[in-house]
Design a protein around this motif. Structure first.
Motif, mmCIF file in Angstrom:
data_model
loop_
_atom_site.group_PDB
_atom_site.id
_atom_site.type_symbol
_atom_site.label_atom_id
_atom_site.label_comp_id
_atom_site.label_asym_id
_atom_site.label_seq_id
_atom_site.Cartn_x
_atom_site.Cartn_y
_atom_site.Cartn_z
ATOM 1 N N PHE A 127 -99.041 -51.931 75.527
ATOM 2 C CA PHE A 127 -97.835 -51.725 74.713
ATOM 3 C C PHE A 127 -97.979 -50.488 73.838
ATOM 4 N N MET A 128 -99.150 -50.335 73.202
ATOM 5 C CA MET A 128 -99.368 -49.183 72.337
ATOM 6 C C MET A 128 -99.352 -47.890 73.147
ATOM 7 N N ALA A 129 -99.934 -47.919 74.339
ATOM 8 C CA ALA A 129 -99.940 -46.719 75.170
ATOM 9 C C ALA A 129 -98.518 -46.323 75.545
ATOM 10 N N ALA A 165 -86.521 -43.784 57.066
ATOM 11 C CA ALA A 165 -87.086 -43.449 58.379
ATOM 12 C C ALA A 165 -85.989 -43.031 59.355
ATOM 13 N N PRO A 166 -86.159 -41.893 60.045
ATOM 14 C CA PRO A 166 -85.151 -41.463 61.017
ATOM 15 C C PRO A 166 -84.923 -42.482 62.127
ATOM 16 N N VAL A 167 -85.969 -43.220 62.493
ATOM 17 C CA VAL A 167 -85.870 -44.220 63.546
ATOM 18 C C VAL A 167 -86.485 -45.529 63.031
ATOM 19 N N ALA A 168 -85.643 -46.556 62.860
ATOM 20 C CA ALA A 168 -86.099 -47.817 62.277
ATOM 21 C C ALA A 168 -87.132 -48.523 63.146
ATOM 22 N N ALA A 169 -87.121 -48.238 64.449
ATOM 23 C CA ALA A 169 -88.048 -48.921 65.345
ATOM 24 C C ALA A 169 -89.506 -48.662 64.978
ATOM 25 N N ALA A 220 -94.586 -55.573 63.230
ATOM 26 C CA ALA A 220 -94.942 -56.552 64.253
ATOM 27 C C ALA A 220 -96.438 -56.533 64.553
ATOM 28 N N LEU A 221 -97.053 -55.339 64.461
ATOM 29 C CA LEU A 221 -98.482 -55.203 64.734
ATOM 30 C C LEU A 221 -99.340 -55.399 63.488
ATOM 31 N N ASP A 222 -98.683 -55.594 62.330
ATOM 32 C CA ASP A 222 -99.384 -55.715 61.044
ATOM 33 C C ASP A 222 -100.333 -54.533 60.863
ATOM 34 N N ARG A 279 -98.871 -53.341 56.855
ATOM 35 C CA ARG A 279 -99.896 -54.300 56.446
ATOM 36 C C ARG A 279 -100.101 -54.232 54.933
ATOM 37 N N ARG A 280 -100.126 -53.011 54.404
ATOM 38 C CA ARG A 280 -100.267 -52.841 52.953
ATOM 39 C C ARG A 280 -99.088 -53.483 52.230
#
Length: 563
Positions: A4-6, A237-241, A248-250, A255-256
């Motif tokens: 997913f990250m890739a 942020a220009p893109v909320a995603a 979602a990935l914390d 995470r902070r």
């Protein structure tokens, strides 16, 4: 997860290539300071130039360091002071500085313009179901409760008591020490600490001691600062995603944010539990509640008495801390900076403060460090010149630069702009304060005359008893939406003005502030609450009392326009 990250990194790499290529191809055609975007945007309305897939990302990127001025320029160039913005990955956005549109959004079609899910998603982790982050029936119920509490004399009296104590014990001694030591003070930092102490004492009934140099910086204040900054970056942020994937990935800042919100929630819930035990003991001992027998008047305690569940109380008091912690300090920072640039206006304000104190019999101006202000709520309400100076400050430097709603159904604004269901509709307070179409040719000037020339309220007895309120009432809230307008008008408006006038009076009559850099024009940074980039570094001098020389106390004397 690795796959997913890739995929996510690859997708963003492709997007960046598209943006870079588009930017290179379009750079030759950029013909204006607006980034080639002060005309028709290619989508049936005025706004930034837009392209397939990437929308206005190229123009947005070029102007990322001057977004406020860029939007203001586009709105001023638009015949209706409205533009349409298409951003990659975001809903179509209508941005307006047109008072008729603002009234339509905030009052006439209020039900069609809730905050909406995109807004509540950004703030929801911190504000939960608090009044500033909900719509519909839940908002109506909270508004009714809080409106009653804010109209209660006990809460307003508590604010003045807290202001007196905080100024006497911390603010004035801190500035007096600076005046003796010849050091540099960041007034923005001092005012933020002062405001946090005040809002915590009024909302929570606890003293964090932010302004006390003998105490370490409170963890709760740091948590609010960090959380507010991360939330603000979410909204910008220009893109909320991007932030949603990080949440979602914390990972990273998300995470902070989770950790800092945990600190805030734990602290507030601990206070709620402690206050419930305290209330139970009062009842057992027969002392009663409701303001007598040792019961507290702070907002948290009053909400407990109303029977609300713990999480609802938590969300409401966090909302009010967020609303009050930086708004007044932001306005006061710019107020002091403007008065340092316009000494004739400062003199008018000083004369009014001195005249008000003489009328009250509060003693000579100046006073020793331990002296209180000796004024009550009605005295602050009558300060017409100071009120005008604060209003003019917030016209040019509003604590909140813009506010957005999301259309529940298709609509058409009064200027003819079509709004689709789900569209984001933003009214832009910062730009409105600079529109010549609204304020005239001198819109860029700091001028009290635009407020002091207003009628004093005519035959309205309530307005006549409060000259400052009468002046404010002469300007439509939809022309000057610093405190919103319509059903969501800020409940804390009067308390905010009392706090700002109190601080202005306490500081100005004792001290003269001088900027460290006379020639600096600081940048206005619009996060959740706007602030001054780099702070407001000043030297502090004891003010030598001087006799009043004008008729500012009745709002009729002197030249009050400065450019």
């Amino acid at each position: 997860m690795i796959c997913f990250m890739a995929w996510f990194v690859a997708a963003w790499s492709c997007l960046l290539v598209v943006v870079m290529v588009s930017s290179m191809r379009l750079s030759r055609s950029a013909s204006s300071s607006c980034g080639s975007s002060c005309g028709h945007g290619g989508h049936g309305g005025w706004g930034p130039r837009s392209y397939p897939v990437i929308g206005c990302l190229v123009a947005f990127y070029r102007n990322r360091r001057r977004l406020l001025d860029w939007y203001t320029e586009m709105l001023a160039a638009s015949p209706s002071q409205t533009i349409v913005v298409d951003r990659l990955g975001a809903r179509r956005t209508v941005v307006t500085a047109n008072p008729a549109n603002v009234e339509h959004i905030l009052r006439a079609r209020f039900a069609n313009y809730p905050k909406g899910k995109p807004f509540t998603d950004v703030l929801g982790d911190l504000l939960g179901m608090g009044i500033f982050n909900v719509d519909g029936e839940l908002w109506h119920a909270q508004r009714k409760l809080v409106s009653h509490e804010f109209s209660a004399r006990a809460l307003r009296d508590l604010e003045v008591t807290v202001l007196e104590a905080e100024a006497r014990d911390r603010l004035v001694p801190a500035l007096a020490a600076a005046s003796r030591g010849g050091g540099v003070v960041d007034m923005q930092d001092v005012l933020r600490r002062f405001a946090f102490d005040v809002i915590c004492r009024v909302s929570l009934g606890v003293d964090p001691g932010c302004l006390d140099p003998a105490l370490p910086a409170p963890r709760l204040a740091a948590a609010f600062d960090t959380a507010a900054g991360i939330i603000a970056r979410r909204g910008a942020a220009p893109v909320a995603a991007v932030w949603k994937v990080k949440r979602a990935l914390d990972a990273g800042s998300e995470r902070r944010l989770r950790e800092e919100i945990g600190v805030i929630h734990e602290a507030v819930m601990g206070l709620i539990r402690s206050r419930r035990k305290e209330r139970a003991l009062l009842l057992v001992n027969g002392n009663g509640v409701g303001g007598g027998g040792g019961a507290r008047s702070d907002l948290l305690s009053r909400m407990i008495e109303c029977g609300y569940p713990d999480e609802a109380i938590r969300d409401m008091v966090i909302s009010f801390i967020m609303a009050g912690r930086d708004t007044t300090s932001s306005a006061l920072t710019w107020f002091f900076w403007l008065l340092m640039r316009h000494r004739s206006v400062e003199a008018q304000v000083l004369d009014e403060i001195a005249a008000t104190r003489r009328a009250r019999g509060a003693g000579e101006e100046g006073g020793d460090d331990g002296e209180g202000e000796g004024l009550d709520l009605d005295d602050y309400r009558r300060m017409r010149v100071l009120h005008a100076a604060l209003c003019e400050t917030m016209r040019l430097y509003p604590p909140v630069a813009w506010d957005s709603k999301h259309a529940a159904a298709d609509d058409v604004l009064p200027d003819g702009t079509a709004v689709g269901r789900g569209d984001r509709v933003t009214y832009f307070q910062y730009g409105m304060g600079r529109m010549e179409a609204i304020w005239g040719a001198d819109a860029a000037d700091f001028s009290l005359d635009r407020w002091l020339s207003l009628p004093r309220g005519g035959g309205d007895g309530a307005a006549a008893a409060s000259p400052a309120a009468a002046a404010f009432a002469g300007v439509s809230p939809f022309k000057y939406p610093v405190f919103q307008g319509g059903p969501r008008t800020c409940l804390g408006k009067e308390m905010a003005f009392v706090q700002m006038k109190f601080v202005a009076s306490a500081v100005l009559r004792r001290f003269e502030l001088r900027p460290v850099d006379e020639g600096r024009t600081p940048a206005f940074v619009p996060l959740m609450t706007a602030h001054m980039a780099g702070g407001l570094n000043v030297t502090v001098r004891r003010r030598t009392p001087a006799p009043a020389t004008s008729t500012a106390a009745n709002g009729t004397g002197g030249e009050l326009t400065s450019s």
